[in-house]
Design a protein around this motif. Structure first.
Motif, PDB file in Angstrom:
ATOM      1  N   GLU A   1       0.897  -1.212   0.181  1.00  0.00           N
ATOM      2  CA  GLU A   1      -0.045   0.132   0.059  1.00  0.00           C
ATOM      3  C   GLU A   1       0.861   1.179  -0.154  1.00  0.00           C
ATOM      4  O   GLU A   1       0.699   2.352  -0.814  1.00  0.00           O
ATOM      5  CB  GLU A   1      -0.863   0.030   1.207  1.00  0.00           C
ATOM      6  CG  GLU A   1      -2.132  -0.980   1.037  1.00  0.00           C
ATOM      7  CD  GLU A   1      -3.158  -0.663   2.067  1.00  0.00           C
ATOM      8  OE1 GLU A   1      -4.238  -1.530   2.045  1.00  0.00           O
ATOM      9  OE2 GLU A   1      -3.034  -0.216   2.934  1.00  0.00           O
ATOM     10  N   ARG A   2       1.853   1.216   0.805  1.00  0.00           N
ATOM     11  CA  ARG A   2       2.814   2.546   0.842  1.00  0.00           C
ATOM     12  C   ARG A   2       3.370   2.659  -0.585  1.00  0.00           C
ATOM     13  O   ARG A   2       3.431   3.756  -1.031  1.00  0.00           O
ATOM     14  CB  ARG A   2       3.781   2.322   2.061  1.00  0.00           C
ATOM     15  CG  ARG A   2       3.458   2.354   3.262  1.00  0.00           C
ATOM     16  CD  ARG A   2       4.599   2.489   4.377  1.00  0.00           C
ATOM     17  NE  ARG A   2       5.500   1.264   4.188  1.00  0.00           N
ATOM     18  CZ  ARG A   2       5.274   0.503   5.023  1.00  0.00           C
ATOM     19  NH1 ARG A   2       4.312   0.304   5.824  1.00  0.00           N
ATOM     20  NH2 ARG A   2       5.990  -0.850   4.929  1.00  0.00           N
TER      21      ARG A   2
ATOM     22  N   GLY B   1       0.553   6.645   2.640  1.00  0.00           N
ATOM     23  CA  GLY B   1       0.668   5.522   3.155  1.00  0.00           C
ATOM     24  C   GLY B   1       2.011   5.482   4.234  1.00  0.00           C
ATOM     25  O   GLY B   1       2.049   4.684   5.213  1.00  0.00           O
TER      26      GLY B   1
END
Length: 239
Positions: A25-26, A85
């Protein structure tokens, strides 16, 4: 094709998408900030089932679930474009208010609630000299009373309540990764899709001793903490 069949077909299409890790996600968030549209698609596609779960909470509100899903997906894309993120929140926690807001706005537009108490409304102006019952319908809607419009000073802060709800929803999302027994214990202790129980009640329900429930809970908590870097959720799990 009726609505249920249509939604079932949609779920069959999207349920193959695997959940993303914190690191993934980051990385996607960084790429999105650089204008990468594929990263935007990847982040939202991985969370389509989450939008469906929220849409079902608004079933019967005046909009078909299919429309709610469509509006929720738009809200999720807005959230994805703003997601950072590096701040320690999982995407579903960050996106939940955007998704809910998109659905609620669509419902309000559909039911005409935007016409409630507009400043400068001539009819409202004429009524200002007359006392209104707190239960009197307003805005032409029999479902909306003045008592539901006027803020209650003793009510829970909606933004705080929404944040806590988002944390619970992310927890429910992560609990699906646990094994069956851990999942059952976590669901009971945190009230996920079932009334919340204490450890003794959970043990009685599952036919286990209280100490065994505690052991399973502790193992589940260790796994859940490894799954997330969301500080709000980690604090919630530490209560």
């Amino acid at each position: 094709m009726n609505e249920k069949k249509s939604i079932d077909a949609y779920l069959n299409e999207i349920k193959q998408e695997r959940l993303l890790t914190d690191a993934e996600e980051r990385q996607l968030a960084e790429r999105i900030q650089q204008g990468d549209q594929q990263a935007l698609a990847d982040l939202t596609t991985a969370n389509l089932t989450y939008v469906v779960s929220l849409a079902h909470q608004y079933a019967g509100s005046g909009l078909p679930v299919e429309d709610l899903i469509s509006e929720g997906n738009i809200g999720m894309m807005r959230a994805a474009a703003r997601f950072d993120g590096s701040r320690g929140k999982r995407f579903v926690t960050f996106a939940a208010p955007y998704i809910r807001d998109a659905m609620q706005q669509a419902i309000e537009q559909q039911t005409g609630l935007y016409r409630v108490l507009h400043e400068g409304d001539v009819k409202a102006e004429k009524r200002r000299s007359h006392p209104l019952s707190i239960d009197a319908p307003v805005g032409g809607s029999q479902d909306l009373s003045l008592g539901r419009v006027v803020a209650n000073p003793h009510a829970i802060d909606p933004s705080r309540q929404m944040e806590e709800q988002a944390i619970i929803e992310e927890l429910a999302h992560l609990v699906t990764r646990l094994d069956e027994r851990e999942r059952q214990v976590a669901a009971c202790l945190y009230g996920i899709d079932t009334p919340q129980l204490n450890m003794a009640e959970t043990g009685e329900k599952m036919g286990l001793k209280r100490e065994r429930v505690r052991q399973i809970r502790d193992k589940a908590l260790r796994r859940l903490r490894r799954m997330t870097s969301n500080k709000d959720l980690l604090n919630y799990l530490s209560r």
